[in-house]
Design an enzyme around this catalytic site. Sequence first.
Site, mmCIF file in Angstrom:
data_model
loop_
_atom_site.group_PDB
_atom_site.id
_atom_site.type_symbol
_atom_site.label_atom_id
_atom_site.label_comp_id
_atom_site.label_asym_id
_atom_site.label_seq_id
_atom_site.Cartn_x
_atom_site.Cartn_y
_atom_site.Cartn_z
ATOM 1 N N GLU A 187 0.853 -1.196 0.000
ATOM 2 C CA GLU A 187 0.000 0.000 0.000
ATOM 3 C C GLU A 187 0.885 1.241 0.000
ATOM 4 O O GLU A 187 1.771 1.384 0.849
ATOM 5 C CB GLU A 187 -0.889 0.036 1.241
ATOM 6 C CG GLU A 187 -1.990 -0.994 1.279
ATOM 7 C CD GLU A 187 -2.928 -0.772 2.462
ATOM 8 O OE1 GLU A 187 -4.110 -1.101 2.327
ATOM 9 O OE2 GLU A 187 -2.476 -0.289 3.516
ATOM 10 N N CYS A 188 0.664 2.128 -0.961
ATOM 11 C CA CYS A 188 1.343 3.413 -1.041
ATOM 12 C C CYS A 188 2.864 3.234 -0.956
ATOM 13 O O CYS A 188 3.480 2.770 -1.904
ATOM 14 C CB CYS A 188 0.819 4.362 0.030
ATOM 15 S SG CYS A 188 1.158 6.096 -0.310
ATOM 16 N N GLY A 189 3.503 3.570 0.181
ATOM 17 C CA GLY A 189 4.943 3.391 0.288
ATOM 18 C C GLY A 189 5.367 1.955 0.063
ATOM 19 O O GLY A 189 6.407 1.681 -0.548
#
Length: 436
Positions: free
Chosen positions: A327-329
């Site tokens: 997720e994201c990073g």
Amino acid sequence: MPAGLVISAPASGVGKTTLTLALARAWRNRGLNVQCFKSGPDYIDPAFHAAATGRASVNVDSWAMDRGTIAHLVGRGTDADVVLAEGSMGLFDGVAARGVSGTGATADIAEMLGWPVLLVIDPSGQAQTAAAIAAGLRDYRAGVRLAGVVLNRVASQRHEDLVRRALNDAGIAVFGALPRHAEISLPKRHLGLVQAEEQAEIDKLIDEAARFVAEHVDLDEVLRSAASWSPQPAANGMNVTPPGQRIALARDAAFSFIYPHMLEAWRAAGAEISIFSPLADEAPDASADVCWLPGGYPELHAGKIAANARFRGGLRAFADTRPVHGECGGYMVLGTALTDADGIRHEMTGLLGLETSFAKRRMHLGYRLAALAAPMPGHQVGARLRGHEFHYSTIVAQPDTPLAVVHDATGAVIAETGSRRGQATGTFFHLIAEDR
């Protein structure tokens, strides 16, 4: 019976978190059990709440969650003496289009739970106008009740007197006024507050905030303003399917942005969670059946991540036979490369073709509704997932098969579709809930 109160303000940056932590610790020091919640999509503040109260805090979100889910989550406050819900942004700030049970505004939660609102007002650069703002917030929405006001960062006794008189004339209670006090300022970085777990002195800071607020705010009056609250039994709990039976979860300073209610829901459904640290060059547990990389700050640690061969090799070997999701990073680390703010390009794990850059920062912020075009751990094709995206990276390349059709809160299609390649999947949004 618990007493419920919502802490809100006209805008961000006024002092909601500091006041919430100070009240929670001050009442805890008096022997009361205090339960906190965070209204809206913030994965940093709940850790501060837990540090102040000794009890886990979770998010409640009217855009992403239905009333049954919110009732289930706030039910943990049943055995508390005081329940505080810290708002996000301004009291009525949400998105233009209604979500599951509201627009994501703090006011939705206040009205839904029947808790009055304690406003934090920063009257810097004004005096009587602060009362007009408070009165406007009080009268804006019939179902939202104002308990009173705490003034923050007052410049002088004369300044405080002017604001107090105006608020009293408007019929608004003033519970206290806080002079400027740098010692209780929480350090920040580009995605919000520096995380609680990264601050060795956080306990001392919260204690000082509690001492300072107790000196300037009538804690007894604030407590009397809270609403007696009898939690209604939730008809259902979280509608969350764990991504696997045994989950290898990346967790350290670079991978920490995951909503506490998600981890609790996974465990409640019978999943086991095995923690590993990519920054410590650890590989995911070989006995796990899925690996999950949350968001965080990989851009601040990109050189170390790129150099940690055991982590990178172990993750690639894991993905040969089992699902890996970021997720994201975490999604960025699953990609080919990440360019940091200094323009230095770092090789990532290469499980996906995604390449991102922080050299030219661009903010991506908002709720997301994703319809899965391909499966991801815990969710099948066609599942509708609700989440929130907040980062400053620029997409250089996103060549893999799109994971989902993603819309923002207005219904507009966005380019951040997520990706899938082999056993690896990733999204820029952080999952909050699945549509029932």
